[in-house]
Enzyme design. Structure first.
Site, PDB file in Angstrom:
ATOM      1  N   ALA A 149       0.754  -1.208  -0.089  1.00  0.00           N
ATOM      2  CA  ALA A 149       0.066   0.049  -0.095  1.00  0.00           C
ATOM      3  C   ALA A 149       0.948   1.257   0.187  1.00  0.00           C
ATOM      4  O   ALA A 149       2.024   1.302   0.281  1.00  0.00           O
ATOM      5  CB  ALA A 149      -0.878  -0.008   1.253  1.00  0.00           C
ATOM      6  N   GLY A 150       0.429   2.452  -0.505  1.00  0.00           N
ATOM      7  CA  GLY A 150       1.209   3.479  -0.432  1.00  0.00           C
ATOM      8  C   GLY A 150       0.511   4.767  -1.494  1.00  0.00           C
ATOM      9  O   GLY A 150      -0.574   4.633  -1.609  1.00  0.00           O
ATOM     10  N   CYS A 194       3.816   2.683 -17.919  1.00  0.00           N
ATOM     11  CA  CYS A 194       3.136   1.550 -18.164  1.00  0.00           C
ATOM     12  C   CYS A 194       1.662   1.325 -17.620  1.00  0.00           C
ATOM     13  O   CYS A 194       0.611   1.656 -18.251  1.00  0.00           O
ATOM     14  CB  CYS A 194       4.135   0.356 -17.976  1.00  0.00           C
ATOM     15  SG  CYS A 194       5.394   0.373 -19.039  1.00  0.00           S
TER      16      CYS A 194
HETATM   17  C1  UDX Z   1       5.232  -2.521 -14.937  1.00  0.00           C
HETATM   18  C2  UDX Z   1       4.910  -4.005 -14.923  1.00  0.00           C
HETATM   19  O1  UDX Z   1       5.474  -4.689 -13.697  1.00  0.00           O
HETATM   20  C3  UDX Z   1       6.005  -4.782 -16.035  1.00  0.00           C
HETATM   21  O2  UDX Z   1       5.478  -6.178 -16.020  1.00  0.00           O
HETATM   22  C4  UDX Z   1       5.532  -4.256 -17.447  1.00  0.00           C
HETATM   23  O3  UDX Z   1       6.347  -4.636 -18.317  1.00  0.00           O
HETATM   24  C5  UDX Z   1       5.803  -2.730 -17.497  1.00  0.00           C
HETATM   25  O4  UDX Z   1       4.956  -2.085 -16.414  1.00  0.00           O
HETATM   26  P1  UDX Z   1       7.153  -0.865 -14.228  1.00  0.00           P
HETATM   27  O5  UDX Z   1       6.365   0.186 -14.646  1.00  0.00           O
HETATM   28  O6  UDX Z   1       8.558  -0.587 -14.569  1.00  0.00           O
HETATM   29  O7  UDX Z   1       6.602  -2.360 -14.767  1.00  0.00           O
HETATM   30  O8  UDX Z   1       6.896  -0.793 -12.717  1.00  0.00           O
HETATM   31  P2  UDX Z   1       6.334  -1.689 -11.471  1.00  0.00           P
HETATM   32  O9  UDX Z   1       7.394  -2.392 -10.746  1.00  0.00           O
HETATM   33  O10 UDX Z   1       5.022  -2.266 -12.124  1.00  0.00           O
HETATM   34  O11 UDX Z   1       5.785  -0.670 -10.587  1.00  0.00           O
HETATM   35  C6  UDX Z   1       4.761   0.266 -10.987  1.00  0.00           C
HETATM   36  C7  UDX Z   1       4.198   1.065 -10.009  1.00  0.00           C
HETATM   37  O12 UDX Z   1       3.389   0.559  -9.087  1.00  0.00           O
HETATM   38  C8  UDX Z   1       5.437   1.912  -9.121  1.00  0.00           C
HETATM   39  O13 UDX Z   1       4.930   3.208  -8.912  1.00  0.00           O
HETATM   40  C9  UDX Z   1       5.355   1.299  -7.780  1.00  0.00           C
HETATM   41  O14 UDX Z   1       6.009   2.231  -7.039  1.00  0.00           O
HETATM   42  C10 UDX Z   1       3.913   0.843  -7.658  1.00  0.00           C
HETATM   43  N1  UDX Z   1       3.802  -0.165  -6.769  1.00  0.00           N
HETATM   44  C11 UDX Z   1       4.215  -1.417  -7.103  1.00  0.00           C
HETATM   45  C12 UDX Z   1       2.836  -0.099  -5.774  1.00  0.00           C
HETATM   46  O15 UDX Z   1       2.370   0.845  -5.458  1.00  0.00           O
HETATM   47  N2  UDX Z   1       2.590  -1.245  -4.793  1.00  0.00           N
HETATM   48  C13 UDX Z   1       3.426  -2.385  -5.322  1.00  0.00           C
HETATM   49  O16 UDX Z   1       2.933  -3.322  -4.332  1.00  0.00           O
HETATM   50  C14 UDX Z   1       4.328  -2.596  -6.426  1.00  0.00           C
END
Ligand code: UDX
Length: 444
Positions: free
Chosen positions: A255-256, A263
């Site tokens: 959470a956050g 993406c």
């Molecule tokens: C994502 C997909 O994970 C990847 O498979 C796809 O190819 C491209 O998009 P990415 O955008 O690089 O990858 O970041 P990701 O690690 O997915 O995190 C995305 C966002 O979600 C970040 O802002 C992260 O802070 C947030 N996040 C992630 C959360 O808030 N909570 C989580 O538990 C995980």
């Protein structure tokens, strides 16, 4: 079949990783981009963005003379057998994907290609894009080349892109005939992970569905976090307990401040529109988007709960990138929170381990209202509160005794629940997390 030559069009975060990774596997690779500066930098062995491990792969590829960078597609189209489309597919105003770069490249290949070519969609594209590419090829190639189209979506996470490319959970291949399928299977023959070989439309949907589900998981846990805040429960423990169920899994239940990046936000909106264009109600994903947007206001509530007013307060801001291990600031929470704090009349001291340079391009320093600093300790000096917007590991390992001495009032407002509450409480901080009880000395 002799070793295939690979072309990668678009030297962005997907294309450059694809090109350098295939080169490291022994393929000869051409990489092109219409940004001449970017190509010049790559020829000199300079990566245009931060991605752990990319510089080493680039150096190796250039050393082995396996990587050829070109400022236009001519040589690449002539030399390569398999041409990966890694061009941008940005969101349009209405949230749909702008495919003009895909169309432009497809047209160029159709006009220039001779002999057998396989065009592969690597960038995330809406379902049925391959049909449009095929139509464009037929319209412009006038039978000079035998061109196939296939889909091979990327599942790369920024900050882990090299690992995700070389050790993927699965490889998805969308092909309509044996030749295309065999060529892609040859490229990935050294990968011993599950390989899903299907039709192109199914492959195109797999990518969008995967990202939309990841975003749904994040918004789901943020919805639960709001209830935890309202009831005094602890969302981190909820996430841990849920994650132990192997049908749910712990990943993407943090959470956050929610999801940012180039993406997830884009893919949720694009997938919603695709569904609606086919007459299907995608309100579920609209809610996912709404919950994600609401994180910013939730965080601002915590700031007001801790400070009463942000006006004339000095606030240390830790984290500008949309997630750790990247300098990418696209759709980062900081781009929405910082203007609101400035509007309220706060003075901000911004710090990020790698993303300050990128952020400065959009927010050039204005010493009358905010400045960039070189360390988290500088960000804390004379601050009334420290705000954590990105869960960089470094922020968990700070010397909080030292931080406290530097601050005017010992307050941490943690948008990513990255800090250990016990540690900071024990040295006398007030601590405001997301979805967990705020720790303050019994006020209100
Ligand atoms: C994502 C997909 O994970 C990847 O498979 C796809 O190819 C491209 O998009 P990415 O955008 O690089 O990858 O970041 P990701 O690690 O997915 O995190 C995305 C966002 O979600 C970040 O802002 C992260 O802070 C947030 N996040 C992630 C959360 O808030 N909570 C989580 O538990 C995980």
């Amino acid at each position: 079949m002799e070793k295939l030559k690979i072309g990668v069009i678009g030297m962005g975060r997907v294309g450059l990783v694809t090109a350098t990774a295939f080169a490291s596997l022994g393929f000869e690779v051409w990489g092109s981009d219409k940004d001449k500066n970017r190509i010049e930098k790559l020829k000199r062995g300079k990566t245009p963005f931060f991605e752990p491990g990319l510089q080493e792969l680039l150096n190796k590829g250039i050393e082995k003379n396996a990587l050829h960078f070109c400022a236009n597609n001519k040589e690449l189209i002539a030399e390569a057998d398999v041409l990966f489309l890694c061009v941008g597919t940005p969101s349009r105003e209405d949230g749909s994907a702008d495919l003009s770069q895909v169309e432009e490249v497809a047209r160029e290949i159709a006009l220039q290609a001779k002999g057998k070519k396989l065009i592969v969609e690597k960038s995330t594209v809406p379902v049925k894009t391959a049909q449009w590419i095929m139509r464009t090829i037929n319209l412009y190639s006038r039978g000079k080349a035998d061109i196939e189209v296939a889909s091979n979506p990327e599942f790369l996470r920024e900050g882990k892109a090299i690992e995700d490319f070389l050790k993927p959970d699965r490889i998805v291949i969308g092909a309509e005939n044996e030749t295309a399928k065999e060529k892609l299977l040859q490229l990935y023959e050294k990968f011993n992970c599950p390989k899903i070989v299907t039709d192109i439309k199914t492959a195109e949907i797999i990518k969008h569905a995967s990202n939309a589900f990841l975003a749904t998981k994040i918004s789901f846990i943020n919805l639960v976090a709001d209830l935890c805040e309202a009831t005094g429960a602890d969302v981190n423990i909820v996430s841990d307990a849920m994650g132990l169920d192997r049908r749910i899994g712990r990943a993407f239940l943090d959470a956050g401040l929610g999801y940012g990046g180039s993406c997830l936000p884009k893919d949720v909106k694009a997938f919603t529109l695709i569904g609606e264009n086919f007459g299907i109600n995608f309100n579920l994903l609209k809610e996912v988007d709404r919950i994600n947007d609401s994180r910013i206001d939730r965080f601002l509530e915590h700031i007001h709960q801790a400070l009463w007013t942000a006006k004339s307060k000095v606030l240390g801001i830790l984290g500008l990138s949309f997630k750790p291990e990247t300098d990418d600031i696209r759709e980062t929470a900081a781009l929405r929170i910082i203007p609101k704090l400035l509007e309220e009349g706060a003075y901000l001291k911004l710090y990020d381990p790698v993303a300050s340079k990128a952020f400065m391009e959009q927010f050039p320093e204005d010493p009358s209202s905010f400045t960039y600093v070189k360390s988290p300790y500088e960000s804390a000096r004379d601050a009334h509160a420290l705000l954590i917007l990105t869960d960089w590991k470094d922020f968990r390992e700070l010397d909080f005794k030292k931080i406290k001495k530097l601050m005017i009032t010992p307050i941490i407002i943690d948008g990513r629940n990255i800090v250990d509450p016990e540690e900071v409480i024990s040295v006398g901080f007030e601590y405001y997390p997301m979805g967990r009880r705020p720790w303050h000395p019994g006020r209100f």
